[in-house]
Design a protein around this motif. Structure first.
Motif, PDB file in Angstrom:
ATOM      1  N   LEU A  55       0.757  -0.948  -0.073  1.00  0.00           N
ATOM      2  CA  LEU A  55       0.199  -0.435   0.109  1.00  0.00           C
ATOM      3  C   LEU A  55       0.555   0.927   0.160  1.00  0.00           C
ATOM      4  CD1 LEU A  55      -3.245  -1.071   2.398  1.00  0.00           C
ATOM      5  CD2 LEU A  55      -3.147  -1.095   0.144  1.00  0.00           C
ATOM      6  N   SER A  56       2.306   1.136   0.569  1.00  0.00           N
ATOM      7  CA  SER A  56       2.856   2.236   0.532  1.00  0.00           C
ATOM      8  C   SER A  56       3.460   2.326  -0.567  1.00  0.00           C
ATOM      9  CB  SER A  56       4.011   2.455   2.212  1.00  0.00           C
ATOM     10  OG  SER A  56       3.561   1.617   3.129  1.00  0.00           O
ATOM     11  N   CYS A  57       4.010   1.411  -1.380  1.00  0.00           N
ATOM     12  CA  CYS A  57       4.727   2.011  -2.634  1.00  0.00           C
ATOM     13  C   CYS A  57       3.471   2.135  -3.131  1.00  0.00           C
ATOM     14  CB  CYS A  57       5.017   0.194  -3.463  1.00  0.00           C
ATOM     15  SG  CYS A  57       6.444  -0.396  -2.165  1.00  0.00           S
ATOM     16  N   LEU A  58       2.956   2.131  -3.569  1.00  0.00           N
ATOM     17  CA  LEU A  58       1.374   2.216  -4.397  1.00  0.00           C
ATOM     18  C   LEU A  58       1.305   3.822  -4.421  1.00  0.00           C
ATOM     19  CD1 LEU A  58      -0.941  -0.984  -4.879  1.00  0.00           C
ATOM     20  CD2 LEU A  58       0.357   0.021  -6.217  1.00  0.00           C
ATOM     21  N   GLY A  59       0.940   3.965  -3.008  1.00  0.00           N
ATOM     22  CA  GLY A  59       0.671   5.842  -2.352  1.00  0.00           C
ATOM     23  C   GLY A  59      -0.625   5.961  -1.795  1.00  0.00           C
ATOM     24  N   VAL A  60      -1.201   4.489  -1.516  1.00  0.00           N
ATOM     25  CA  VAL A  60      -2.267   5.336  -0.653  1.00  0.00           C
ATOM     26  C   VAL A  60      -1.730   5.971   0.995  1.00  0.00           C
ATOM     27  CG1 VAL A  60      -4.037   3.740   0.248  1.00  0.00           C
ATOM     28  CG2 VAL A  60      -3.009   2.706  -1.691  1.00  0.00           C
ATOM     29  N   LEU A  61      -1.288   4.505   1.582  1.00  0.00           N
ATOM     30  CA  LEU A  61      -0.232   5.325   2.369  1.00  0.00           C
ATOM     31  C   LEU A  61       0.464   6.020   2.126  1.00  0.00           C
ATOM     32  CD1 LEU A  61       0.016   2.312   4.551  1.00  0.00           C
ATOM     33  CD2 LEU A  61      -2.083   3.667   4.511  1.00  0.00           C
ATOM     34  N   PRO A  68       2.265  10.784   3.332  1.00  0.00           N
ATOM     35  CA  PRO A  68       2.006  11.469   4.135  1.00  0.00           C
ATOM     36  C   PRO A  68       1.423  12.436   4.693  1.00  0.00           C
ATOM     37  CG  PRO A  68       4.126  11.678   3.029  1.00  0.00           C
ATOM     38  CD  PRO A  68       3.302  11.004   2.314  1.00  0.00           C
ATOM     39  N   SER A  69       0.396  12.449   3.965  1.00  0.00           N
ATOM     40  CA  SER A  69      -1.108  12.877   3.420  1.00  0.00           C
ATOM     41  C   SER A  69      -1.963  12.365   4.310  1.00  0.00           C
ATOM     42  CB  SER A  69      -1.218  14.182   3.020  1.00  0.00           C
ATOM     43  OG  SER A  69      -1.988  12.543   1.652  1.00  0.00           O
ATOM     44  N   PHE A  70      -1.778  10.964   4.833  1.00  0.00           N
ATOM     45  CA  PHE A  70      -3.027  10.568   5.798  1.00  0.00           C
ATOM     46  C   PHE A  70      -2.209  10.148   6.902  1.00  0.00           C
ATOM     47  CE2 PHE A  70      -4.921   6.248   5.602  1.00  0.00           C
ATOM     48  CZ  PHE A  70      -5.927   6.493   6.244  1.00  0.00           C
ATOM     49  N   ARG A  71      -2.044  11.082   7.754  1.00  0.00           N
ATOM     50  CA  ARG A  71      -1.091  11.524   8.650  1.00  0.00           C
ATOM     51  C   ARG A  71      -1.852  10.156  10.011  1.00  0.00           C
ATOM     52  NH1 ARG A  71      -2.269  16.107   9.721  1.00  0.00           N
ATOM     53  NH2 ARG A  71      -0.108  16.813   9.358  1.00  0.00           N
ATOM     54  N   GLY A  72      -0.981   9.263  10.536  1.00  0.00           N
ATOM     55  CA  GLY A  72      -1.387   7.623  10.717  1.00  0.00           C
ATOM     56  C   GLY A  72      -2.028   7.148  10.205  1.00  0.00           C
ATOM     57  N   GLY A  73      -1.469   6.946   8.970  1.00  0.00           N
ATOM     58  CA  GLY A  73      -2.534   6.250   8.377  1.00  0.00           C
ATOM     59  C   GLY A  73      -1.865   4.629   8.416  1.00  0.00           C
ATOM     60  N   PHE A  74      -0.198   4.620   8.580  1.00  0.00           N
ATOM     61  CA  PHE A  74       0.623   3.506   8.300  1.00  0.00           C
ATOM     62  C   PHE A  74      -0.008   2.707   9.703  1.00  0.00           C
ATOM     63  CE2 PHE A  74       4.255   1.265   8.739  1.00  0.00           C
ATOM     64  CZ  PHE A  74       4.267   1.219   7.675  1.00  0.00           C
ATOM     65  N   VAL A  75       0.388   3.815  10.896  1.00  0.00           N
ATOM     66  CA  VAL A  75       0.322   2.465  12.261  1.00  0.00           C
ATOM     67  C   VAL A  75      -1.339   2.120  12.119  1.00  0.00           C
ATOM     68  CG1 VAL A  75       0.075   2.198  14.495  1.00  0.00           C
ATOM     69  CG2 VAL A  75       2.004   4.223  12.845  1.00  0.00           C
ATOM     70  N   SER A  76      -2.668   3.097  11.623  1.00  0.00           N
ATOM     71  CA  SER A  76      -3.643   2.378  11.240  1.00  0.00           C
ATOM     72  C   SER A  76      -3.974   1.416  10.497  1.00  0.00           C
ATOM     73  CB  SER A  76      -4.528   3.583  10.957  1.00  0.00           C
ATOM     74  OG  SER A  76      -4.212   4.707  12.001  1.00  0.00           O
ATOM     75  N   VAL A  77      -3.730   1.481   9.337  1.00  0.00           N
ATOM     76  CA  VAL A  77      -4.098   0.376   8.546  1.00  0.00           C
ATOM     77  C   VAL A  77      -3.293  -0.823   8.256  1.00  0.00           C
ATOM     78  CG1 VAL A  77      -3.703  -0.351   6.106  1.00  0.00           C
ATOM     79  CG2 VAL A  77      -4.059   2.148   6.748  1.00  0.00           C
ATOM     80  N   GLY A  78      -1.706  -0.402   9.486  1.00  0.00           N
ATOM     81  CA  GLY A  78      -1.251  -2.056   9.753  1.00  0.00           C
ATOM     82  C   GLY A  78      -1.511  -2.300  11.288  1.00  0.00           C
ATOM     83  N   MET A  79      -2.329  -1.839  11.801  1.00  0.00           N
ATOM     84  CA  MET A  79      -2.661  -2.587  12.760  1.00  0.00           C
ATOM     85  C   MET A  79      -4.847  -3.230  12.096  1.00  0.00           C
ATOM     86  SD  MET A  79      -3.714  -2.923  16.710  1.00  0.00           S
ATOM     87  CE  MET A  79      -2.475  -1.178  16.705  1.00  0.00           C
ATOM     88  N   GLY A  80      -4.961  -3.176  11.325  1.00  0.00           N
ATOM     89  CA  GLY A  80      -6.713  -3.613  11.165  1.00  0.00           C
ATOM     90  C   GLY A  80      -5.891  -4.720  10.489  1.00  0.00           C
ATOM     91  N   LEU A  81      -4.414  -4.410   9.410  1.00  0.00           N
ATOM     92  CA  LEU A  81      -4.097  -5.439   8.814  1.00  0.00           C
ATOM     93  C   LEU A  81      -3.573  -6.730  10.008  1.00  0.00           C
ATOM     94  CD1 LEU A  81      -2.029  -4.620   5.714  1.00  0.00           C
ATOM     95  CD2 LEU A  81      -4.273  -5.355   5.901  1.00  0.00           C
ATOM     96  N   PHE A  82      -2.534  -6.305  11.604  1.00  0.00           N
ATOM     97  CA  PHE A  82      -2.808  -7.081  12.074  1.00  0.00           C
ATOM     98  C   PHE A  82      -4.502  -8.273  12.672  1.00  0.00           C
ATOM     99  CE2 PHE A  82      -1.239  -9.184  16.334  1.00  0.00           C
ATOM    100  CZ  PHE A  82      -0.738  -9.031  15.954  1.00  0.00           C
ATOM    101  N   VAL A  83      -4.670  -7.576  12.428  1.00  0.00           N
ATOM    102  CA  VAL A  83      -6.304  -8.088  13.406  1.00  0.00           C
ATOM    103  C   VAL A  83      -6.757  -9.207  12.440  1.00  0.00           C
ATOM    104  CG1 VAL A  83      -8.254  -7.908  14.009  1.00  0.00           C
ATOM    105  CG2 VAL A  83      -6.498  -6.466  14.986  1.00  0.00           C
ATOM    106  N   PHE A  84      -6.955  -8.509  10.580  1.00  0.00           N
ATOM    107  CA  PHE A  84      -7.606  -9.367   9.592  1.00  0.00           C
ATOM    108  C   PHE A  84      -6.118 -10.417   9.494  1.00  0.00           C
ATOM    109  CE2 PHE A  84      -7.679 -10.530   5.530  1.00  0.00           C
ATOM    110  CZ  PHE A  84      -8.623 -10.777   5.330  1.00  0.00           C
ATOM    111  N   ALA A  85      -5.937 -10.696   9.995  1.00  0.00           N
ATOM    112  CA  ALA A  85      -4.277 -11.385   9.812  1.00  0.00           C
ATOM    113  C   ALA A  85      -4.710 -12.680  10.341  1.00  0.00           C
ATOM    114  CB  ALA A  85      -3.229 -11.315   9.516  1.00  0.00           C
ATOM    115  N   GLY A  86      -5.572 -12.444  11.631  1.00  0.00           N
ATOM    116  CA  GLY A  86      -5.506 -13.139  12.464  1.00  0.00           C
ATOM    117  C   GLY A  86      -6.339 -15.054  11.799  1.00  0.00           C
ATOM    118  N   LEU A  87      -6.564 -14.800  10.555  1.00  0.00           N
ATOM    119  CA  LEU A  87      -7.587 -15.855  10.012  1.00  0.00           C
ATOM    120  C   LEU A  87      -5.781 -16.107   9.303  1.00  0.00           C
ATOM    121  CD1 LEU A  87      -9.833 -14.279   7.501  1.00  0.00           C
ATOM    122  CD2 LEU A  87     -10.297 -15.805  10.038  1.00  0.00           C
TER     123      LEU A  87
END
Length: 741
Positions: free
Chosen positions: A431-437, A439-458
Motif C-alpha cells: 500500500l505504501s508503494c502504491l501511494g495509498v499510505l 504523508p498526508s494520511f497522517r497516522g495511516g501507516f499505523v492505523s492500516v497496519g493495526m487493521g491488517l494485523f487484526v484481519f491476519a488473525g485468520l
C-alpha cells in the motif's frame, strides 16, 4: 430470449458506470484537492511539541506559557478554538493531539500584525519553558493538512527544503558571565504559498495551498505598543528573555529569618510573574513552480539526497545474497558431478530403506560389536532384515527427520503469529508503494497496519492449527488460545507497563486510557474470533501436511556436533548475514523514527526491494544451515531453522544499543526506557517474522529433499548445490566422532 441477450451488454455497461461513479467518490488521502476562494478561511490547527533529544511529546495547548484557546468561533466554523479534532488510531498512538486555534487565516489577505493574547506566567511556568527550550523542542502546526515548516536552503542556495515544526525559543549566552540565557519566540510570521487550483475549481477562482511556512521571532514586551503589536515586527528587536528575578523584599517578608540568596532555578514562590505578548503576521505568496501533487517533496529533500546511499544498500544486499548462491555453485561445479555419477547406493520402498550390508554404529562409549550394531541399525532404519549399502549423511535420517520436535505446542503458535506479521508487513509495503499510505494520511501507516494485523488473525490461526495437526496435536482449542493470546498479550502488557511511566510525565506520547480499552476490545472481540475461525479451518477442515518418509519408533543417536552447528553459536553467527543485508537501510529507518520524529519516511520502494532481498537471504541461509545440520546427522532442525531465520534480530537489537549511546544522545530515564522497550518489541516482531520465513523455507526444503531420497531417481537441478556440501560436512562430523571415541 434474443432480446434479453441483446440487453445484457447494456446492463454490464450500466453496472460499470455505477462502479466508476463510486470510484470517483472513493477518497484516497493525499489525492483530494481542497481549493479556497479569496478571503475564505483556512483553519490553522495546533498539534504538539517534540524534540530530537527526548522521546516525550506534549500537546501544544497543555503548555502553561502559550495562549490558551478562547473558545471563540472563527471563519464560520461551527467549532470554537480548543476543540479537539477527531483522530485515527495511528495519530493517537504517535502522540498527536490536534486542536483548533484562534489564528485567523483568510486566503489572499495579508496581515501585517495581529495580537493574539498576553499570557502571564509564574516562576514555575518560566522554569518549564526554559527546560523545554534547552531540550530543543519544536512546535507543529497544521494548515490544509500540511505541517508548518521551517525553510532552509542548501549551501549553494540551489535548493530549498523544509523541516517540520519551528522552535519554541532559542538559547544564548550572557557576554558578562557566560551563563546561558533563554528567549521565547512570541511572534510568528506565517507564509502561505498558493497556486491556481487545477481543473474546474481553478477556473472558478479557486486556489490551492502548496506551502506552509512559519518563521518565529522573539520580541521583548517593551517593544510592543498599546495595541499589543510592535511598531514594525519585521525589524530587529530585543528578544524576550525568560528571566524572572526574585523580589527580595517580598522574600524577606515571607522568610524573615533567612539570609539565603536564591538562584534562578530555585522553587521559591514570591508571586512574581512575567508577561508574554503573542502576535502573528500572515502573508500569501503565489508559487507556480510547485505542483499541488508535489507539495510534499520539499519535506523529503534530505531523503532524496541520500538516494545514492539507498542504491548502495541495494547493491550491498544483492552482493551478499548473490555470494551465497555463487559459493554453493562453485562447490557444486567441482564436487557434485562425481557425487552424481557415484549415486545408486540405496533405494526407498514404502518409506523403508534397503541395505546390502550391515555396518557398525559408533556411540559415545565406543564402537558396538557387530551383532549389536545390526540390531540397532535394523531398529532405526527398517523392520525388515533386507540388505542395503552403507549410507552416510542426511540419508541416514530418513526415519527421524520428521520426528515431532520438543515444545511443538509453542512452535506452532509462534509460526502462526509470524505468518500474521508477514501478511501485515507485506500489505503495508504494498500500500505504501502504491501511494495509498502517504504523508498526508497522517497516522495511516499505523492505523492500516493495526487493521491488517487484526484481519491476519485468520492466517495466524490457519497456519498454527494446521502445523499443530501435523505435529500430532489433538487439543486444537488450546492451541488456538495460545496463538491468539501469546504474542498480542505480551505486547499489550509491555505497552501498558511502559505507558504507566509515560503517563507519570503527563506526555501526549502516553496512550489514553480509552484508546487502551479500544485496543483491548479490538484484540479480544475481533482478532481472537478470527484466529479461532482460521484455526478451525486449519485443524478441522484441512489435512495435515504429509511427510515423504515414515518416522521410526526408536530415535537415532546424534553424534557430537561441531561448534558452528550448535543451536546457540550457529544461530547467532548465521544471523550476521541477514543483518549485513539490512543494516545500511536501518540508518534511514532509525533516523526517521528516533531522530527526525517530524520527518516522514517516504522511500518505501527502496525499503521493499531491501526487504525482498532480505527474505531471499534468510531463506538461503536457513536452507544451507539446515542442510549442514542434516549432513551432521542431527535431525533437530525444527527449532534450529526458526532460530536461524530470526537470529538477525539479536544483531539488530545490538545495533539499537549502539545507536542509543553514540547517535541519539537521549537524556532521561523514561526516554531511555521508552527507546529500549520499543526497540526490543520491534526486534521481537522482526525476529518472529524472519524466523517464520526461515522455518517454512527449511520445512519445504526438507520435505522436497526427502522425496528424492531414492538415489536412483535424478535430483532436480536446484538441489545439486546442496548435495555438493554433503561429502565435506559428513567427513568433518565422522572425523570428530572418531576423535571423541
Amino acid at each position: 430470449m434474443a432480446i434479453a441477450w441483446a440487453l445484457r451488454p447494456r446492463r454490464w455497461a450500466l453496472w460499470l458506470l455505477l462502479l466508476v461513479s463510486c470510484a470517483r467518490a472513493f477518497y484516497i488521502p493525499g489525492y483530494s484537492i481542497k481549493s479556497y476562494r479569496d478571503e475564505e478561511p483556512i483553519p490553522l490547527l495546533v498539534n504538539k511539541i517534540f524534540s530530537d533529544h527526548t522521546q516525550l511529546q506534549y500537546a501544544y495547548f497543555d503548555l502553561p506559557f502559550v495562549c490558551p484557546p478562547s473558545g471563540e468561533k472563527h471563519g464560520g466554523s461551527p467549532f470554537g478554538s480548543g476543540q479537539s479534532v477527531s483522530l485515527n488510531l495511528g495519530e493517537v498512538l504517535r502522540g498527536d493531539r490536534i486542536m483548533t486555534s484562534d489564528f485567523e487565516l483568510l486566503m489572499g489577505k495579508d496581515v501585517q500584525c495581529q495580537a493574539l493574547c498576553t499570557q502571564e506566567v509564574g516562576r514555575q511556568d518560566v522554569k518549564r519553558a526554559r527546560q523545554l527550550i534547552k531540550q530543543g523542542y519544536v512546535a507543529e502546526w497544521i494548515a490544509d493538512n500540511l505541517p508548518g515548516a521551517t525553510s532552509f536552503v542548501t549551501v549553494d542556495r540551489s535548493r530549498k527544503y523544509y523541516a517540520t515544526g519551528f522552535k519554541l525559543g532559542y538559547q544564548d549566552f550572557s557576554p558578562a558571565d557566560g551563563k546561558p540565557r533563554y528567549f521565547i519566540n512570541n511572534h510568528f510570521t506565517i507564509v502561505i504559498r498558493w497556486r491556481k487550483a487545477p481543473g474546474k475549481a481553478g477556473d472558478d477562482g479557486g486556489k490551492a495551498v502548496v506551502g506552509f511556512e512559519v518563521y518565529p521571532k522573539s520580541i521583548a514586551a517593551s517593544e510592543h505598543e498599546s495595541k499589543g503589536c510592535p511598531k514594525n515586527p519585521h525589524d530587529d528587536h530585543l528578544g524576550l528573555e525568560l528571566n524572572l528575578p526574585f523580589d527580595m523584599a517580598k522574600l524577606r517578608e515571607k522568610y524573615p529569618s533567612s539570609s539565603y540568596i536564591p538562584e534562578e532555578d530555585d522553587d521559591l514562590d514570591d508571586g512574581a510573574t512575567l508577561k508574554i505578548p503573542y502576535t502573528y503576521s500572515v502573508f500569501f505568496q503565489e508559487e507556480n513552480n510547485v505542483e499541488w501533487s508535489n507539495r510534499w517533496d520539499l519535506y523529503f529533500s534530505n531523503q532524496e539526497e541520500g538516494s545514492m546511499t539507498h542504491w548502495l544498500a541495494i547493491l550491498n544486499s544483492l552482493t551478499i545474497s548473490g555470494v551465497l548462491g555463487v559459493t554453493v555453485l562453485v562447490i557444486w561445479s567441482r564436487t557434485v558431478q562425481g557425487d552424481i555419477k557415484g549415486r545408486g547406493d540405496g533405494a526407498m520402498e514404502d518409506g523403508k530403506l534397503k541395505r546390502s550390508s550391515r555396518t557398525k554404529l559408533p556411540n559415545k562409549e565406543g564402537l558396538l560389536d557387530q551383532s549389536a550394531a545390526d540390531v540397532e541399525r535394523d531398529g532405526d532404519l527398517s523392520s525388515d532384515d533386507e540388505a542395503g549399502e552403507d549410507m552416510t549423511g542426511w540419508k541416514l535420517l530418513h526415519g527421524d527427520v520428521f520426528r515431532v520436535p520438543a515444545y511443538s505446542g509453542l512452535l506452532a503458535p509462534l509460526v502462526g503469529s509470524g505468518m500474521q506479521l508477514l501478511f501485515m508487513a507485506a500489505g503495508l509495503l504494498l500500500l505504501s508503494c502504491l501511494g495509498v499510505l502517504n504523508p498526508s494520511f497522517r497516522g495511516g501507516f499505523v492505523s492500516v497496519g493495526m487493521g491488517l494485523f487484526v484481519f491476519a488473525g485468520l492466517f495466524s490461526g490457519y497456519f498454527s492449527g494446521r502445523l499443530y495437526k501435523t505435529f500430532g496435536g489433538v487439543n486444537w482449542r488450546k492451541n488456538t488460545i495460545i496463538t491468539a493470546l501469546f504474542f498480542p498479550g505480551l505486547t499489550f502488557c509491555l505497552v501498558f507497563i511502559l505507558n504507566l511511566f509515560v503517563w507519570a510525565q503527563a506526555s501526549s506520547t502516553a496512550i489514553p486510557f480509552g484508546t487502551l480499552v479500544g485496543l483491548l476490545a479490538l484484540w479480544l472481540l475481533i482478532q481472537v474470533p478470527l484466529v479461532y475461525v482460521g484455526s478451525w479451518f486449519g485443524f478441522v477442515r484441512a489435512t495435515a501436511w504429509e511427510h515423504p518418509t515414515k518416522t521410526n519408533s526408536i530415535p537415532r543417536q546424534i553424534p557430537p556436533q561441531p561448534w558452528y552447528l550448535r543451536d546457540t553459536y550457529g544461530a547467532v553467527l548465521t544471523g550476521l548475514v541477514p543483518f549485513a543485508v539490512l543494516f545500511i537501510e536501518l540508518l534511514f529507518v532509525f533516523k526517521n523514527l528516533w531522530q527526525d520524529k517530524s520527518g516522514y519516511y517516504y522511500v518505501f520502494g527502496f525499503l521493499s526491494v531491501v526487504c525482498t532481498i532480505l527474505i531471499v537471504t534468510v531463506s538461503e541461509v536457513t536452507i544451507i544451515a539446515t542442510y549442514s545440520q542434516l549432513c551432521a546427522e542431527n535431525y533437530h532442525w525444527w527449532w534450529h531453522s526458526f532460530l536461524t531465520g530470526g537470529s538477525s534480530a539479536f544483531w539488530v537489537f545490538a545495533y539499537c544499543i549502539w545507536y542509543h549511546f553514540f547517535k541519539l544522545h537521549v537524556t532521561g530515564f523514561v526516554s531511555s526506557l521508552f527507546f529500549f522497550s520499543y526497540s526490543f518489541l520491534a526486534c521481537a516482531v522482526y525476529g518472529l517474522l524472519t524466523g517464520t520465513v526461515g522455518f517454512l523455507t527449511a520445512y519445504a526444503f526438507v520435505r522436497r529433499m526427502y522425496r528424492y531420497v531414492d538415489l536412483k531417481k535424478p535430483y532436480p537441478p536446484t538441489y545439486l548445490p546442496f548435495l555438493a556440501l554433503e561429502p565435506l560436512l559428513t567427513s568433518t562430523v565422522r572425523s570428530k566422532w572418531t576423535d571423541v571415541d
